[in-house]
Design an enzyme around this catalytic site. Sequence first.
Site, PDB file in Angstrom:
ATOM      1  N   GLY A  14       0.789  -1.225   0.000  1.00  0.00           N
ATOM      2  CA  GLY A  14       0.000   0.000   0.000  1.00  0.00           C
ATOM      3  C   GLY A  14       0.819   1.272   0.000  1.00  0.00           C
ATOM      4  CB  SER A  15       3.948   2.267  -1.714  1.00  0.00           C
ATOM      5  OG  SER A  15       4.651   3.452  -1.976  1.00  0.00           O
ATOM      6  CG  ASN A  16       1.121   4.744  -5.511  1.00  0.00           C
ATOM      7  OD1 ASN A  16       1.447   5.922  -5.601  1.00  0.00           O
ATOM      8  ND2 ASN A  16       1.681   3.797  -6.249  1.00  0.00           N
ATOM      9  CG  ASN A 108      -4.211   0.799 -12.213  1.00  0.00           C
ATOM     10  OD1 ASN A 108      -3.974   0.450 -11.062  1.00  0.00           O
ATOM     11  ND2 ASN A 108      -3.503   0.363 -13.242  1.00  0.00           N
ATOM     12  CG  HIS A 110       1.165   0.842 -15.721  1.00  0.00           C
ATOM     13  ND1 HIS A 110       1.154  -0.496 -15.370  1.00  0.00           N
ATOM     14  CD2 HIS A 110       2.050   0.953 -16.749  1.00  0.00           C
ATOM     15  CE1 HIS A 110       1.979  -1.159 -16.160  1.00  0.00           C
ATOM     16  NE2 HIS A 110       2.538  -0.307 -16.997  1.00  0.00           N
TER      17      HIS A 110
END
Length: 226
Positions: A14-16, A108, A110
């Site tokens: 869960g970095s972002n 999302n 990427h």
Amino acid sequence: MSKPRVAILISGRGSNMTALLEAAARPGYPATVALVLSNKAEAAGLERANAAGIPTAVVASKGRTRAEFEAELTATLAQNRIEILALAGFMRVLTAEFVAIWTGRMLNIHPSLLPAFPGLDTHARALAAGVRLHGCTVHLVTPGVDEGPIVAQSAVPVLAGDTESTLAARVLEQEHRLYPAALAWLAAGQVRLEGARAVVAANLAAGALANPLPQFAPLRRDEQTP
């Protein structure tokens, strides 16, 4: 006017997600993170979300059909009155039927400058291709993997001597800046679909591409080519 309720979907650390939570905690941010959901009970990001006081849920995907998984996922999102989805390292390919429900409301991020290098191992592939710019993309989700309309991108230079890890770290720093901004634009109604394109409001369009290339001092006279 109430802020749109966002669910962040994760599969790992869960970095972002953390970057989104920190942004959403600031006064004036136009969205509320109402749920962090993972398809894996062991996802480290769930602990981070709990520590931040955010409700969490697990909808297991292993050993189930896609229909079973997405039926429970849909029910859980409905129970939490979710209006926008933000995928942050969510390692599940969603069906066209599920994606259709969330058209224009699911983001999302990427780790490449799409349409270059969709899929996995983007940093290794960028290095192998010898590109000079790499980066990250926030896009609206469509049934095709990493094919949705682009909302925002951030580019970083590929430097001599870069490895996968050094390049990944440089890109990740930009992901943490770009994703909260793109989610804010969507939540504030500043992103609209025109056919296959995502159009960002004119007053924000300049921020839809961040390009933090290093600034070099001009050559001294004795360094210039005769």
